[in-house]
Design a protein around this motif. Structure first.
Motif, mmCIF file in Angstrom:
data_model
loop_
_atom_site.group_PDB
_atom_site.id
_atom_site.type_symbol
_atom_site.label_atom_id
_atom_site.label_comp_id
_atom_site.label_asym_id
_atom_site.label_seq_id
_atom_site.Cartn_x
_atom_site.Cartn_y
_atom_site.Cartn_z
ATOM 1 N N GLY A 99 -0.627 0.718 -4.175
ATOM 2 C CA GLY A 99 -1.481 1.540 -5.020
ATOM 3 C C GLY A 99 -2.278 2.550 -4.222
ATOM 4 O O GLY A 99 -2.306 3.745 -4.557
ATOM 5 N N ILE A 100 -2.918 2.102 -3.146
ATOM 6 C CA ILE A 100 -3.706 3.017 -2.321
ATOM 7 C C ILE A 100 -2.786 3.999 -1.600
ATOM 8 O O ILE A 100 -3.109 5.189 -1.460
ATOM 9 N N ALA A 101 -1.615 3.514 -1.159
ATOM 10 C CA ALA A 101 -0.658 4.400 -0.495
ATOM 11 C C ALA A 101 -0.223 5.531 -1.424
ATOM 12 O O ALA A 101 -0.107 6.694 -1.001
ATOM 13 N N ALA A 102 -0.012 5.227 -2.695
ATOM 14 C CA ALA A 102 0.385 6.253 -3.652
ATOM 15 C C ALA A 102 -0.741 7.259 -3.864
ATOM 16 O O ALA A 102 -0.498 8.470 -3.974
ATOM 17 N N LEU A 103 -1.968 6.755 -3.940
ATOM 18 C CA LEU A 103 -3.109 7.660 -4.096
ATOM 19 C C LEU A 103 -3.226 8.600 -2.900
ATOM 20 O O LEU A 103 -3.495 9.806 -3.050
ATOM 21 N N TYR A 104 -3.015 8.047 -1.700
ATOM 22 C CA TYR A 104 -3.145 8.896 -0.522
ATOM 23 C C TYR A 104 -2.012 9.903 -0.442
ATOM 24 O O TYR A 104 -2.208 11.045 -0.007
ATOM 25 N N SER A 105 -0.821 9.514 -0.848
ATOM 26 C CA SER A 105 0.307 10.449 -0.854
ATOM 27 C C SER A 105 0.006 11.640 -1.772
ATOM 28 O O SER A 105 0.268 12.795 -1.420
#
Length: 586
Positions: free
Chosen positions: A20-26
């Motif tokens: 979830g956080i990885a997607a937000l950062y992407s």
């Protein structure tokens, strides 16, 4: 692929498994926006804090990563024109405490280095009497002033200027809030009055900026809760006010108790008696046996003699002393160290009942508040409406009294959470506070009877306020008789409680005196220890005995009548003061 705006954060996210956080950062990398980055912080920072305290002890590696990520994030946000974060003004009232103030400012500087978050300035509100301390405070601020930590001095000249801007009718009407504005003795006005005068300065110069938060702290506190700078205070405060409709926030303190020694004397005597009783069963030259694990954490009930008044139960008896000496030593040396620290009690340091920080996820600790900890509270512009009430009376318990009023009017707009500051009542090299109102040091002896009296009538005011709020005060106007009846009834019950507790203190002091001076005990040969212990016992008698000034005032019908008269007038005046104060803030 766009250039990575936050390489340190990106590298850390690659090492953790959170899609979830990885997607937000992407998405943030594709279109960097402040709101997107703050959303990432709101998810990532609590995870880092949980990992940092996962095993109960602080994980230094996670802490360093966390601090580095916050520094990188703050630097990026600082460059954005649409940085939505609050700007902080840290307000530090101080009176003749240059060493305390220095430690406080150094701590704030270290917090900014560890966890920078947005812009921050400092307002030091000086209530000092001595010219050398005033000069020290001024020079100190020049040394700390920088673009990252702008420092402003709010001294007596500046205070008089703010008060002179009020017309004479306003000055008179607000005398209970701001004190006597024409007083020749314009120092040691008291912490409550100083905070209220500071509100005028904040409203005049600062409050036009809707993003400002005003953080009031005491000069004997530090911006940490453990040995390390591990709490991300500024981020959490910023996001609490950004994401919730709150106007006032209060934290607590760890370390030395926030209450007066006048309401810790009985339990402190219990602990001293237990320590000496244990010493009677050991060999003086044997290895010190007071180094066992300290598995008991003092809570709000542990250090207060009348905790039941506040709904707490303290089921434990005494608390054991844990010797701080690290080098090899015997019981005789342990007792010497203990005796040397006894008289720090009268400045508020409790040798056996300090509060330790315990981590819990901040979201789990948020709750509607009922008490303002005046050494750790935050206001927005709307919160400036809540001056410290009845300031000119000089009573203790001003924060709890104010808290009941705010809670009645604000409900969920008044919040508490686990963001404590470290409280350090005394200076190690002096063994006492530099200055503390209500504490009289008379040579080698101390007298806290004046604080005992202020605490007594402060409790009367607090528990009267609780009853008055139940009747709709301050929203509803109550008659003079209604207010006076409540004060009389509360004071009658409080008089019995305090009289019983005072006799209890004197009985315990006498029992301890007998043990200290028992010729059969091995410490009879240590004259220095005996002198220190006897000074402590004499200070207890000077503070709580029948001849103590504060005690004689509490027992005086005339003094009682004068106190209750002034309290009743102050409660009657409060609604008008609030209305006038609102006009000043517009």
């Amino acid at each position: 692929m766009p250039c990575d705006p936050l390489p340190g954060l990106s590298a850390y996210l690659e090492s953790v498994d959170d899609a979830g956080i990885a997607a937000l950062y992407s998405a943030f990398r594709e279109q960097p926006e402040t709101s997107s980055l703050l959303a990432i912080c709101d998810q990532l920072f609590p995870l880092l804090e949980n990992a940092m305290w996962q095993d109960g002890d602080l994980d230094q590696a996670v802490l360093k990563n966390y601090q580095a990520i916050v520094r990188e994030t703050d630097a990026w946000l600082q460059k954005q024109e649409d940085d939505p974060r609050h700007e902080f003004v840290v307000v530090i009232p101080v009176a003749d405490r240059p060493r305390h103030l220095l430690a406080c400012l150094r701590s704030l500087e270290k917090l900014r280095q560890a966890f920078p978050w947005g812009r921050l300035s400092v307002l030091v509100a000086d209530d000092s009497r001595h010219a050398e301390h005033i000069l020290e405070h001024q020079r100190m601020l020049v040394g700390f002033d920088s673009p990252e930590l702008h420092c402003e001095y709010f001294g007596q000249d500046q205070q008089r200027q703010r008060l002179a801007e009020l017309d004479s009718d306003c000055q008179q009407a607000l005398q209970g809030v701001l004190g006597d504005v024409n007083a020749r003795r314009f120092w040691h006005k008291g912490a409550s009055i100083m905070r209220n005068i500071s509100y005028l300065e904040l409203a005049r110069h600062k409050a036009r900026n809707s993003k400002l938060l005003f953080w009031f702290v005491d000069s004997d506190q530090e911006f940490r809760a453990t040995d390390e700078y591990a709490l991300n205070y500024l981020y959490h405060l910023d996001r609490l006010f950004a994401r919730q409709e709150i106007n006032v926030f209060t934290g607590k303190v760890v370390g030395d108790p926030p209450v007066s020694p006048a309401v810790m004397a009985a339990n402190f005597l219990d602990d001293v008696q237990a320590f000496l009783a244990r010493l009677t069963h050991v060999e003086p030259n044997a290895r010190c046996s007071f180094h066992g694990p300290n598995v008991i954490h003092a809570n709000d009930a542990a250090y207060h003699d009348m905790a039941e008044l506040f709904g707490f139960k303290n089921e434990q008896g005494h608390f054991d002393y844990h010797c701080p000496l690290r080098e090899a030593h015997d019981h005789r040396r342990c007792l010497e160290e203990y005796a040397a620290g006894l008289n720090r009690f009268f400045d508020g340091e409790h040798l056996t009942r300090q509060t330790a920080y315990e981590f819990l996820p901040l979201a789990d600790t948020q709750a509607p508040a009922r008490t303002v900890y005046t050494g750790n509270y935050v206001l927005n512009r709307a919160g400036l409406e809540y001056f410290i009430p009845f300031a000119s009376l000089g009573l203790r318990m001003a924060g709890p009294v104010l808290g009941r009023i705010i809670a009645a009017e604000q409900g969920n707009g008044f919040l508490s959470a686990n963001l404590p500051l470290l409280h350090k009542r005394t200076l190690a090299e002096q063994g006492r506070s530099e200055f503390r109102s209500g504490i009289e040091h008379q040579g080698a002896y101390s007298d806290i009877s004046g604080e005992f009296e202020r605490q007594y009538y402060g409790d009367v005011m607090l528990f009267s306020m609780i009853r008055l709020v139940e009747q709709g005060y301050p929203g509803n106007a109550l008659s003079e008789k209604e207010i006076r009846d409540v004060l009389e009834e509360v004071e009658a019950g409080m008089a019995q409680r305090y009289a019983s507790k005072r006799q209890d203190i004197l009985s315990r002091t006498a029992a301890l005196d007998a043990l200290v001076n028992d010729p059969a005990q091995w410490w009879k040969e240590d004259e220095d220890v005996l002198v220190r212990m006897r000074r402590f016992l004499e200070s207890m008698n000077r503070s709580f005995g029948d001849q103590a000034l504060g005690v004689r005032q509490m027992l005086s019908p005339e003094h009682r009548s004068q106190r209750l008269d002034s309290m009743a007038r102050a409660l009657q005046d409060y609604r008008g003061e609030r209305a006038l104060w609102r006009q000043l803030l517009q």
